[in-house]
Scaffold this motif. Structure first.
Motif, PDB file in Angstrom:
ATOM      1  N   ASP A  16      39.037  36.828  64.990  1.00 33.87           N
ATOM      2  CA  ASP A  16      39.039  35.379  64.335  1.00 33.87           C
ATOM      3  C   ASP A  16      37.728  34.884  64.244  1.00 33.87           C
ATOM      4  N   ASP A  17      37.501  34.579  62.923  1.00 35.23           N
ATOM      5  CA  ASP A  17      35.981  34.054  62.520  1.00 35.23           C
ATOM      6  C   ASP A  17      34.828  35.086  62.818  1.00 35.23           C
ATOM      7  N   GLY A  18      35.446  36.522  62.869  1.00 33.95           N
ATOM      8  CA  GLY A  18      34.551  37.408  62.701  1.00 33.95           C
ATOM      9  C   GLY A  18      33.717  37.758  61.342  1.00 33.95           C
ATOM     10  N   ARG A  19      32.620  38.170  61.314  1.00 32.43           N
ATOM     11  CA  ARG A  19      31.773  38.525  60.121  1.00 32.43           C
ATOM     12  C   ARG A  19      31.653  39.802  59.972  1.00 32.43           C
ATOM     13  N   LEU A  20      31.723  40.134  58.579  1.00 28.83           N
ATOM     14  CA  LEU A  20      31.539  41.378  57.981  1.00 28.83           C
ATOM     15  C   LEU A  20      30.278  41.520  56.968  1.00 28.83           C
ATOM     16  N   ALA A  21      29.265  42.151  57.222  1.00 25.81           N
ATOM     17  CA  ALA A  21      27.910  42.362  56.293  1.00 25.81           C
ATOM     18  C   ALA A  21      28.103  43.637  55.707  1.00 25.81           C
ATOM     19  N   ALA A  22      27.682  43.802  54.401  1.00 29.02           N
ATOM     20  CA  ALA A  22      27.873  44.702  53.664  1.00 29.02           C
ATOM     21  C   ALA A  22      27.268  44.566  52.288  1.00 29.02           C
ATOM     22  N   ALA A  23      27.152  45.611  51.543  1.00 27.30           N
ATOM     23  CA  ALA A  23      26.627  45.566  50.150  1.00 27.30           C
ATOM     24  C   ALA A  23      27.770  45.870  49.198  1.00 27.30           C
ATOM     25  N   ILE A  24      28.217  45.081  48.274  1.00 29.62           N
ATOM     26  CA  ILE A  24      29.365  45.442  47.468  1.00 29.62           C
ATOM     27  C   ILE A  24      28.899  45.422  45.916  1.00 29.62           C
ATOM     28  N   VAL A  25      29.438  46.835  45.458  1.00 27.75           N
ATOM     29  CA  VAL A  25      29.084  47.333  44.249  1.00 27.75           C
ATOM     30  C   VAL A  25      30.271  46.680  43.135  1.00 27.75           C
ATOM     31  N   GLU A  26      29.615  45.461  42.295  1.00 31.26           N
ATOM     32  CA  GLU A  26      30.714  45.219  41.230  1.00 31.26           C
ATOM     33  C   GLU A  26      30.117  45.222  39.933  1.00 31.26           C
ATOM     34  N   ARG A  27      30.725  45.911  39.143  1.00 30.99           N
ATOM     35  CA  ARG A  27      30.223  46.494  37.740  1.00 30.99           C
ATOM     36  C   ARG A  27      28.831  46.894  37.557  1.00 30.99           C
ATOM     37  N   GLY A  28      28.747  47.802  38.634  1.00 32.56           N
ATOM     38  CA  GLY A  28      27.198  48.436  38.515  1.00 32.56           C
ATOM     39  C   GLY A  28      26.181  47.788  39.071  1.00 32.56           C
ATOM     40  N   VAL A  29      26.400  46.403  39.540  1.00 29.70           N
ATOM     41  CA  VAL A  29      25.490  45.457  40.255  1.00 29.70           C
ATOM     42  C   VAL A  29      25.706  45.560  41.911  1.00 29.70           C
ATOM     43  N   THR A  30      24.742  45.829  42.712  1.00 29.56           N
ATOM     44  CA  THR A  30      24.860  45.667  44.184  1.00 29.56           C
ATOM     45  C   THR A  30      24.652  44.518  44.936  1.00 29.56           C
ATOM     46  N   ARG A  31      25.379  43.849  45.497  1.00 26.56           N
ATOM     47  CA  ARG A  31      25.000  42.430  45.958  1.00 26.56           C
ATOM     48  C   ARG A  31      25.329  42.725  47.487  1.00 26.56           C
ATOM     49  N   LEU A  32      24.464  42.057  48.344  1.00 26.00           N
ATOM     50  CA  LEU A  32      24.477  41.833  49.718  1.00 26.00           C
ATOM     51  C   LEU A  32      25.097  40.586  49.884  1.00 26.00           C
ATOM     52  N   GLY A  33      26.212  40.698  51.054  1.00 25.23           N
ATOM     53  CA  GLY A  33      26.884  39.476  51.090  1.00 25.23           C
ATOM     54  C   GLY A  33      27.411  39.428  52.592  1.00 25.23           C
ATOM     55  N   ILE A  34      28.081  38.551  52.969  1.00 24.95           N
ATOM     56  CA  ILE A  34      28.753  38.292  54.377  1.00 24.95           C
ATOM     57  C   ILE A  34      30.092  37.825  54.019  1.00 24.95           C
ATOM     58  N   GLY A  35      31.140  38.480  54.870  1.00 20.93           N
ATOM     59  CA  GLY A  35      32.341  37.928  54.540  1.00 20.93           C
ATOM     60  C   GLY A  35      32.666  37.506  56.101  1.00 20.93           C
ATOM     61  N   ARG A  36      33.991  36.861  55.931  1.00 21.07           N
ATOM     62  CA  ARG A  36      34.350  35.889  57.401  1.00 21.07           C
ATOM     63  C   ARG A  36      35.900  36.162  57.412  1.00 21.07           C
ATOM     64  N   ARG A  37      36.608  36.299  58.362  1.00 24.02           N
ATOM     65  CA  ARG A  37      37.997  36.429  58.777  1.00 24.02           C
ATOM     66  C   ARG A  37      38.178  34.940  59.208  1.00 24.02           C
ATOM     67  N   ALA A  38      39.103  34.349  58.528  1.00 26.94           N
ATOM     68  CA  ALA A  38      39.854  33.249  59.208  1.00 26.94           C
ATOM     69  C   ALA A  38      41.482  33.235  59.334  1.00 26.94           C
ATOM     70  N   GLY A  39      41.838  33.672  60.423  1.00 31.37           N
ATOM     71  CA  GLY A  39      43.373  33.696  60.635  1.00 31.37           C
ATOM     72  C   GLY A  39      43.617  35.155  59.952  1.00 31.37           C
ATOM     73  N   GLU A  40      44.472  34.992  58.950  1.00 35.17           N
ATOM     74  CA  GLU A  40      44.965  36.280  57.940  1.00 35.17           C
ATOM     75  C   GLU A  40      44.040  36.153  56.731  1.00 35.17           C
ATOM     76  N   GLY A  41      43.370  35.252  56.558  1.00 37.59           N
ATOM     77  CA  GLY A  41      42.591  35.141  55.159  1.00 37.59           C
ATOM     78  C   GLY A  41      41.169  36.014  55.371  1.00 37.59           C
ATOM     79  N   PHE A  42      40.549  36.244  54.311  1.00 34.34           N
ATOM     80  CA  PHE A  42      39.376  37.059  54.612  1.00 34.34           C
ATOM     81  C   PHE A  42      38.302  36.587  53.103  1.00 34.34           C
ATOM     82  N   GLY A  43      37.154  36.101  52.999  1.00 35.12           N
ATOM     83  CA  GLY A  43      36.287  35.569  52.062  1.00 35.12           C
ATOM     84  C   GLY A  43      35.160  36.388  52.073  1.00 35.12           C
ATOM     85  N   PHE A  44      34.500  36.854  51.157  1.00 30.15           N
ATOM     86  CA  PHE A  44      33.129  37.458  51.072  1.00 30.15           C
ATOM     87  C   PHE A  44      32.196  36.632  50.043  1.00 30.15           C
ATOM     88  N   THR A  45      31.227  36.345  50.737  1.00 29.10           N
ATOM     89  CA  THR A  45      30.308  35.425  49.667  1.00 29.10           C
ATOM     90  C   THR A  45      28.955  36.191  49.493  1.00 29.10           C
TER      91      THR A  45
END
Length: 221
Positions: free
Chosen positions: A171-200
């Motif tokens: 809980d409150d852990g982070r995930l660092a990755a590069a995500i490919v979206e429509r041919g564009v690669t974006r570096l970002g950080i995700g965070r878990r909050a309870g059962e939710g997860f958001g990636f920025t």
């Protein structure tokens, strides 16, 4: 510069140049990350025939369709991940062990997951830090036996973040990755909050692809 002409002193100079020209100029601002990247000999983690390319500002092929990320990509992800000395880290896509060596200097413990046996052998031959455990298995499945993790560091570009990895975050852990979206690669950080997860996302940058993370095909009616 030919392979025979590359000395330890040459590698040291190239490592210093990498820090000055590729890291400090691209928002790699965490002093601990800069120190780690200035210490770890990257040349030990690339094929000997390509060791002269160890510090260039581009991905370095490792064989088998895999490659080592450009230093800037690794440095930006490590900086934004805010690795703490007590963190329990899962490294997904350990390859030849370069990111594992960096994380060993930044975190408390590291489980370094790789599915390519040849790359894993190279990583082990390069030396295994005391707080790193190399394991072999499918990258997209993570390593639940040692979960939960404070940080999951995905060392490459993926199309989707599997639920299996999110489930292994604390809980409150982070995930660092590069995500490919429509041919564009974006570096970002995700965070878990309870059962939710958001990636920025925080930056667009080319990163090497990791196998096993393709989005399922969508049906068109």
């Amino acid at each position: 510069m030919g392979l025979a002409e590359v000395t330890d002193q040459s590698f040291d100079a190239m490592r210093r140049a990498m820090v000055a020209s590729q890291l400090r100029t691209t928002a790699v601002s965490d002093p601990r990350v800069i120190a780690a990247m200035g210490e770890v000999p990257r040349e030990r983690h690339v094929p000997r025939s390509r060791s002269a390319l160890a510090y260039v500002d581009t991905a370095v092929p490792l064989g088998g369709g895999r490659a080592l990320n450009a230093p800037m990509v690794t440095g930006r992800l490590l900086t934004e991940a805010q690795v703490a000395p007590e963190d329990r880290v899962l490294l997904v896509g350990a390859a030849t062990g370069y990111a594992a060596a960096l994380l060993s200097l930044l975190a408390g413990s590291v489980v370094a997951l790789e599915e390519d046996a040849a790359l894993l052998a190279t990583a082990r031959d390069a030396g295994v830090p005391a707080n790193v455990e190399f394991v072999e298995g499918p990258l997209a499945e993570g390593w639940p036996a040692k979960a939960p993790y404070d940080l999951i560091f995905v060392d490459g570009a993926i199309e989707t973040i599997p639920d299996a990895l999110i489930a292994q975050l604390a809980d409150d852990g982070r995930l660092a990755a590069a995500i490919v979206e429509r041919g564009v690669t974006r570096l970002g950080i995700g965070r878990r909050a309870g059962e939710g997860f958001g990636f920025t996302p925080f930056a667009d940058a080319e990163a090497v692809s990791l196998p096993g993370f393709a989005k399922p095909p969508q049906f068109v009616f």
